[in-house]
Design an enzyme around this catalytic site. Structure first.
Site, PDB file in Angstrom:
ATOM      1  N   ALA A 190       0.862  -1.177   0.000  1.00 18.57           N
ATOM      2  CA  ALA A 190       0.000   0.000   0.000  1.00 18.57           C
ATOM      3  C   ALA A 190       0.900   1.229   0.000  1.00 18.57           C
ATOM      4  CB  ALA A 190      -0.882  -0.013   1.235  1.00 18.57           C
TER       5      ALA A 190
ATOM      6  N   GLU B 201      -0.535  -9.648  -1.031  1.00 18.58           N
ATOM      7  CA  GLU B 201      -1.972  -9.907  -0.826  1.00 18.58           C
ATOM      8  C   GLU B 201      -2.737  -9.911  -2.147  1.00 18.58           C
ATOM      9  OE1 GLU B 201      -2.024  -6.778   2.192  1.00 18.58           O
ATOM     10  OE2 GLU B 201      -2.999  -8.194   3.527  1.00 18.58           O
TER      11      GLU B 201
ATOM     12  N   GLU C 175       4.122  -5.573   7.283  1.00 21.00           N
ATOM     13  CA  GLU C 175       3.284  -4.596   7.992  1.00 21.00           C
ATOM     14  C   GLU C 175       3.716  -4.364   9.433  1.00 21.00           C
ATOM     15  OE1 GLU C 175       2.181  -6.894   5.943  1.00 21.00           O
ATOM     16  OE2 GLU C 175       0.724  -5.994   4.581  1.00 21.00           O
TER      17      GLU C 175
HETATM   18  N1  DAK Z   1       4.628   3.255  -0.669  1.00 19.27           N
HETATM   19  C1  DAK Z   1       5.033   4.413  -1.165  1.00 19.27           C
HETATM   20  N2  DAK Z   1       6.246   4.554  -1.738  1.00 19.27           N
HETATM   21  C2  DAK Z   1       7.053   3.501  -1.781  1.00 19.27           C
HETATM   22  C3  DAK Z   1       6.675   2.235  -1.263  1.00 19.27           C
HETATM   23  C4  DAK Z   1       5.376   2.120  -0.681  1.00 19.27           C
HETATM   24  N3  DAK Z   1       4.898   0.971  -0.197  1.00 19.27           N
HETATM   25  N4  DAK Z   1       7.688   1.375  -1.445  1.00 19.27           N
HETATM   26  C5  DAK Z   1       8.660   2.069  -2.051  1.00 19.27           C
HETATM   27  N5  DAK Z   1       8.299   3.340  -2.259  1.00 19.27           N
HETATM   28  C6  DAK Z   1       9.061   4.400  -2.893  1.00 19.27           C
HETATM   29  C7  DAK Z   1      10.198   4.856  -1.985  1.00 19.27           C
HETATM   30  O1  DAK Z   1       9.745   5.766  -1.024  1.00 19.27           O
HETATM   31  C8  DAK Z   1      11.146   5.477  -3.011  1.00 19.27           C
HETATM   32  O2  DAK Z   1      10.634   6.761  -3.345  1.00 19.27           O
HETATM   33  P1  DAK Z   1      11.646   8.020  -3.543  1.00 19.27           P
HETATM   34  O3  DAK Z   1      12.390   8.147  -2.274  1.00 19.27           O
HETATM   35  O4  DAK Z   1      12.502   7.602  -4.719  1.00 19.27           O
HETATM   36  O5  DAK Z   1      10.729   9.160  -3.852  1.00 19.27           O
HETATM   37  C9  DAK Z   1      10.963   4.599  -4.241  1.00 19.27           C
HETATM   38  O6  DAK Z   1       9.713   3.921  -4.050  1.00 19.27           O
HETATM   39  C10 DAK Z   1      12.042   3.545  -4.357  1.00 19.27           C
HETATM   40  O7  DAK Z   1      12.116   2.827  -3.134  1.00 19.27           O
HETATM   41  P2  DAK Z   1      13.488   2.605  -2.326  1.00 19.27           P
HETATM   42  O8  DAK Z   1      14.432   3.738  -2.566  1.00 19.27           O
HETATM   43  O9  DAK Z   1      13.136   2.284  -0.925  1.00 19.27           O
HETATM   44  O10 DAK Z   1      14.063   1.321  -3.091  1.00 19.27           O
HETATM   45  P3  DAK Z   1      14.989   0.178  -2.484  1.00 19.27           P
HETATM   46  O11 DAK Z   1      15.415  -0.632  -3.642  1.00 19.27           O
HETATM   47  O12 DAK Z   1      16.057   0.754  -1.574  1.00 19.27           O
HETATM   48  O13 DAK Z   1      14.026  -0.713  -1.567  1.00 19.27           O
HETATM   49  C11 DAK Z   1      11.994  -1.882  -1.015  1.00 19.27           C
HETATM   50  C12 DAK Z   1      12.948  -1.407  -2.138  1.00 19.27           C
HETATM   51  C13 DAK Z   1      10.742  -2.464  -1.712  1.00 19.27           C
HETATM   52  C14 DAK Z   1      12.659  -2.986  -0.192  1.00 19.27           C
HETATM   53  C15 DAK Z   1      11.634  -0.684  -0.100  1.00 19.27           C
HETATM   54  O14 DAK Z   1      11.189   0.371  -0.960  1.00 19.27           O
HETATM   55  C16 DAK Z   1      10.559  -0.999   0.880  1.00 19.27           C
HETATM   56  O15 DAK Z   1      10.804  -1.654   1.896  1.00 19.27           O
HETATM   57  N6  DAK Z   1       9.356  -0.480   0.607  1.00 19.27           N
HETATM   58  C17 DAK Z   1       8.246  -0.566   1.522  1.00 19.27           C
HETATM   59  C18 DAK Z   1       7.663  -1.945   1.550  1.00 19.27           C
HETATM   60  C19 DAK Z   1       6.518  -1.963   2.504  1.00 19.27           C
HETATM   61  O16 DAK Z   1       6.687  -1.883   3.724  1.00 19.27           O
HETATM   62  N7  DAK Z   1       5.347  -1.945   1.911  1.00 19.27           N
HETATM   63  C20 DAK Z   1       4.142  -1.702   2.632  1.00 19.27           C
HETATM   64  C21 DAK Z   1       3.689  -2.924   3.286  1.00 19.27           C
HETATM   65  S1  DAK Z   1       2.336  -2.498   4.272  1.00 19.27           S
HETATM   66  C22 DAK Z   1      -4.339  -0.209   5.163  1.00 19.27           C
HETATM   67  C23 DAK Z   1      -4.694  -1.388   4.602  1.00 19.27           C
HETATM   68  C24 DAK Z   1      -3.735  -2.174   4.063  1.00 19.27           C
HETATM   69  C25 DAK Z   1      -2.414  -1.810   4.100  1.00 19.27           C
HETATM   70  C26 DAK Z   1      -2.102  -0.616   4.683  1.00 19.27           C
HETATM   71  C27 DAK Z   1      -3.033   0.183   5.195  1.00 19.27           C
HETATM   72  N8  DAK Z   1      -5.310   0.650   5.706  1.00 19.27           N
HETATM   73  C28 DAK Z   1      -6.191   0.147   6.615  1.00 19.27           C
HETATM   74  C29 DAK Z   1      -4.965   2.045   5.699  1.00 19.27           C
HETATM   75  C30 DAK Z   1      -1.361  -2.572   3.585  1.00 19.27           C
HETATM   76  C31 DAK Z   1      -0.117  -2.195   3.936  1.00 19.27           C
HETATM   77  C32 DAK Z   1       1.041  -2.611   3.275  1.00 19.27           C
HETATM   78  O17 DAK Z   1       1.056  -3.002   2.126  1.00 19.27           O
END
Ligand code: DAK
Length: 260
Positions: free
Chosen positions: A67, A115, A135
């Site tokens: 997300a 998911e 998460e």
């Molecule tokens: N959201 C927004 N931007 C993201 C992102 C994300 N999930 N993942 C990556 N980016 C962006 C980074 O901020 C970066 O942007 P800039 O700084 O260039 O502007 C760009 O993509 C490149 O990312 P990295 O520089 O971090 O690239 P790396 O190769 O170093 O790392 C990575 C890649 C995939 C390992 C890392 O980006 C990472 O860990 N990303 C986050 C993964 C994550 O935690 N995803 C979210 C999981 S939680 C909800 C319902 C459901 C959900 C949430 C809320 N509600 C009830 C509200 C579900 C939640 C999830 O999915």
């Protein structure tokens, strides 16, 4: 075809490809993207020549990195609940979709990415695919069905470890634990297209009912699941396609299915 900002819809009959297209944010899902994927799925159903859908990510690096975290700080709990509802609705829509849906996971598939892939009928992965439910690192829990679907696919103990640690699962491990059906070296989309091509040779009603039986049956006790199978079997047995399929076999020729 409809206007999309965050997805690219490509129809190459018998396959349609929905590409999540926000590569700068690693294809993270915001509410607009969720809506567009849903709209694209509706649009595809209007095209009779399409027999299966592939969902993938634009660019080389990500399927969907979850997300959109950048939207979270400003979300009220009500907006968060709405967002979860929309995400969950999309996963249900994919599961209930009358055509097969393959996730072609071409890089990071974290959180909402894993998911969404889990809601598809099966997953093909590229060698650089990375799955995970990170998460807990953000102080939240999976919200698009991860606690439920991952458990059903890889079993409760494996799902527990993945969800509680938030660790990354690389392609080979995903294959070993049954999360991905295949790792495709080379042309991932081409391989998924081949599978849709293969399915498109089969009876369309049979494919639709079989998907329905497997999907709904997963949630049922065995007796109820067998009853579901029986009733769908009865329905498909009444079809013109069944008459044609059996006749073609006996006449040693290829069947010409009409989807009736
Ligand atoms: N959201 C927004 N931007 C993201 C992102 C994300 N999930 N993942 C990556 N980016 C962006 C980074 O901020 C970066 O942007 P800039 O700084 O260039 O502007 C760009 O993509 C490149 O990312 P990295 O520089 O971090 O690239 P790396 O190769 O170093 O790392 C990575 C890649 C995939 C390992 C890392 O980006 C990472 O860990 N990303 C986050 C993964 C994550 O935690 N995803 C979210 C999981 S939680 C909800 C319902 C459901 C959900 C949430 C809320 N509600 C009830 C509200 C579900 C939640 C999830 O999915």
């Amino acid at each position: 075809m409809g206007e999309y900002k965050n997805v690219i819809l490509e129809c190459d009959a018998p396959a349609a490809i929905i590409r999540i297209n926000r590569p700068k944010a690693l294809n993270a899902l915001n509410p607009e993207t969720i809506q567009e994927v849903s709209n694209a799925l509706d649009e595809i159903l209007e095209k009779e020549e399409i027999r299966g859908v592939i969902i993938t990510g634009a660019g080389e690096k990500a399927f969907i990195a979850g997300a959109d975290i950048s939207r979270m700080p400003d979300m009220t709990p009500q907006e968060a609940e709405k967002f979860t509802e929309e995400g969950q609705k999309l996963t249900l829509k994919i599961e209930e979709y009358p055509l097969p849906v393959i996730a072609a996971v071409n890089g990071y598939a974290l959180g909402g990415g894993t998911e969404l892939a889990l809601a598809c009928d099966f997953i093909y992965a590229s060698p650089n695919a990375v799955f995970g439910q990170p998460e807990v690192n953000l102080g939240i829990i999976p919200g698009f069905g991860g606690t439920q679907r991952l458990t059903r696919v890889v079993g409760p103990n494996m799902a527990m470890e993945i969800i509680l640690t938030g660790r990354h699962i690389k392609a080979k491990e995903a294959l070993r634990i049954g999360l991905a059906n295949r790792i495709v070296e080379g042309d991932l989309i081409g391989e998924a297209k081949k599978t849709i091509e293969e399915i498109s040779q089969r009876g369309p009603l049979a494919v639709m009912y079989a998907k329905n039986a497997v999907r709904r049956g997963k949630e049922l006790p065995i007796e109820a699941g067998l009853e579901l199978e029986r009733s769908l079997f009865g329905l498909v047995f009444a079809s013109e396609d069944r008459v044609e399929g059996v006749k073609a076999f006996l006449e040693k020729r290829k069947p010409e299915f009409k989807g009736k």
